[in-house]
Write an enzyme that holds these catalytic residues in place. Sequence first.
Site, PDB file in Angstrom:
ATOM      1  N   LYS A 125     -34.900 -46.255  -6.191  1.00 33.99           N
ATOM      2  CA  LYS A 125     -36.025 -45.496  -6.770  1.00 33.99           C
ATOM      3  C   LYS A 125     -36.070 -44.094  -6.208  1.00 33.99           C
ATOM      4  O   LYS A 125     -35.608 -43.831  -5.084  1.00 33.99           O
ATOM      5  CB  LYS A 125     -37.364 -46.202  -6.530  1.00 33.99           C
ATOM      6  CG  LYS A 125     -37.757 -46.426  -5.055  1.00 33.99           C
ATOM      7  CD  LYS A 125     -38.484 -45.269  -4.380  1.00 33.99           C
ATOM      8  CE  LYS A 125     -38.789 -45.539  -2.919  1.00 33.99           C
ATOM      9  NZ  LYS A 125     -39.106 -44.376  -2.104  1.00 33.99           N
ATOM     10  N   ASP A 156     -42.601 -51.556  -1.330  1.00 32.47           N
ATOM     11  CA  ASP A 156     -41.714 -51.027  -2.375  1.00 32.47           C
ATOM     12  C   ASP A 156     -40.951 -52.126  -3.125  1.00 32.47           C
ATOM     13  O   ASP A 156     -40.220 -51.834  -4.065  1.00 32.47           O
ATOM     14  CB  ASP A 156     -40.677 -50.067  -1.762  1.00 32.47           C
ATOM     15  CG  ASP A 156     -41.284 -48.723  -1.370  1.00 32.47           C
ATOM     16  OD1 ASP A 156     -42.461 -48.472  -1.700  1.00 32.47           O
ATOM     17  OD2 ASP A 156     -40.574 -47.928  -0.731  1.00 32.47           O
TER      18      ASP A 156
HETATM   19  P1  ATP Z   1     -38.074 -46.779   1.845  1.00 26.99           P
HETATM   20  O1  ATP Z   1     -37.737 -45.706   0.877  1.00 26.99           O
HETATM   21  O2  ATP Z   1     -38.536 -48.068   1.212  1.00 26.99           O
HETATM   22  O3  ATP Z   1     -38.922 -46.366   2.987  1.00 26.99           O
HETATM   23  P2  ATP Z   1     -35.444 -46.413   2.851  1.00 26.99           P
HETATM   24  O4  ATP Z   1     -34.672 -46.275   1.588  1.00 26.99           O
HETATM   25  O5  ATP Z   1     -35.775 -45.169   3.596  1.00 26.99           O
HETATM   26  O6  ATP Z   1     -36.726 -47.242   2.556  1.00 26.99           O
HETATM   27  P3  ATP Z   1     -33.839 -48.668   3.616  1.00 26.99           P
HETATM   28  O7  ATP Z   1     -32.457 -48.377   3.153  1.00 26.99           O
HETATM   29  O8  ATP Z   1     -34.624 -49.635   2.860  1.00 26.99           O
HETATM   30  O9  ATP Z   1     -34.665 -47.319   3.826  1.00 26.99           O
HETATM   31  O10 ATP Z   1     -33.668 -49.116   5.137  1.00 26.99           O
HETATM   32  C1  ATP Z   1     -34.641 -48.942   6.135  1.00 26.99           C
HETATM   33  C2  ATP Z   1     -34.264 -49.872   7.289  1.00 26.99           C
HETATM   34  O11 ATP Z   1     -34.441 -51.216   6.853  1.00 26.99           O
HETATM   35  C3  ATP Z   1     -32.808 -49.797   7.699  1.00 26.99           C
HETATM   36  O12 ATP Z   1     -32.605 -48.843   8.693  1.00 26.99           O
HETATM   37  C4  ATP Z   1     -32.489 -51.205   8.140  1.00 26.99           C
HETATM   38  O13 ATP Z   1     -32.658 -51.343   9.523  1.00 26.99           O
HETATM   39  C5  ATP Z   1     -33.519 -52.089   7.469  1.00 26.99           C
HETATM   40  N1  ATP Z   1     -32.982 -53.005   6.404  1.00 26.99           N
HETATM   41  C6  ATP Z   1     -33.376 -54.272   6.220  1.00 26.99           C
HETATM   42  N2  ATP Z   1     -32.748 -54.833   5.173  1.00 26.99           N
HETATM   43  C7  ATP Z   1     -31.942 -53.896   4.657  1.00 26.99           C
HETATM   44  C8  ATP Z   1     -31.025 -53.895   3.564  1.00 26.99           C
HETATM   45  N3  ATP Z   1     -30.834 -54.968   2.788  1.00 26.99           N
HETATM   46  N4  ATP Z   1     -30.374 -52.750   3.299  1.00 26.99           N
HETATM   47  C9  ATP Z   1     -30.575 -51.660   4.081  1.00 26.99           C
HETATM   48  N5  ATP Z   1     -31.400 -51.622   5.139  1.00 26.99           N
HETATM   49  C10 ATP Z   1     -32.090 -52.725   5.442  1.00 26.99           C
END
Ligand code: ATP
Length: 308
Positions: free
Chosen positions: A9, A140
């Site tokens: 997203k 999310d």
């Molecule tokens: P958001 O935009 O929802 O805040 P994000 O895109 O910034 O999230 P994610 O890629 O969801 O961040 O990852 C945040 C943290 O979640 C990672 O650093 C990791 O430690 C943890 N995590 C748990 N499950 C997953 C997964 N399936 N893929 C990636 N990271 C994961």
Amino acid sequence: MITVRVPAKVNVQLGVGGLRADGYHDLANVFFAVALGDEVTATAATPGEGVTLSCSGPDAAAVPLDDSNLAARAARLLAAHHGLAAPDVRLHIAKAIPVAGGMAGGSADGAAALIACDALWGLRTPFETLLELAAELGSDVPFALVGGVALGRGRGEILEPLPVGGTFHWVFAVADGGLSTPAVFRECDRLRDEAGTGSTDTEVPTPDADPALLAALADGDAVALAAALANDLQQAALSLRPALADTLRAGTEAGAIGALVSGSGPTCAFLTKDADSAAAVAEALRASGACRTAHATYGPVAGAGIPA
Ligand code: ATP
């Protein structure tokens, strides 16, 4: 074996209210699902094997493969909901969504695992129940099930689908390393306190969706959407990672009509006028050195599902 595709997203609007007593912020969050996505495959495991995880893709090393992974948590939550005490499943994540990039990649994998395990285990869980389980996993996660474009309120988990009049073309510039979402919210509060406006929910007005942005989406008008893009976390992400200003400038100079930090960053999102322009902006960003890599994509697309 069941494979589920799930979109990343971008928040075309991310309005952040003041800090609530429960530690959350009220959000007016317009989620937009893009074709850049992960694939989660669930394979039957031998009884007693438990939930095991593997991950492939350029960022695989940054993905935790323990019980904190949202795909594993989703499998266990779904099993527990159906009274299955010790579920067995092998989950493989083919990772294309930048990790800790502000594109809800972990949440996407959680949503995909719910759909994949539901199908593998033949549970036929009603969609409404999957949405409730998704909200338990994280703010999310419900949007990754729904896809399209939706307005999220509360912590982001109360969703209202929004009408969209066409396809929009995007470029995502991926940074080296991630940003912690809680750290970016804390920086947003700190900057508000520093500016003297206050940071609590009694001091900051409750955010609402921008009517001009909703009209631009409904009309499929990329120029109007570009002008309305807004992210209340952008200043905080730039404060923690000043180099993102160079990334935003590089994409705009390359011909993007709109630019913003995606969610809590550090991924930067660029809106372009068409698919050719998106390819050119992505190429220019890759050559600029202002990001690790860049992907051209489009949306909106559907939420997590088994490809036809
Ligand atoms: P958001 O935009 O929802 O805040 P994000 O895109 O910034 O999230 P994610 O890629 O969801 O961040 O990852 C945040 C943290 O979640 C990672 O650093 C990791 O430690 C943890 N995590 C748990 N499950 C997953 C997964 N399936 N893929 C990636 N990271 C994961």
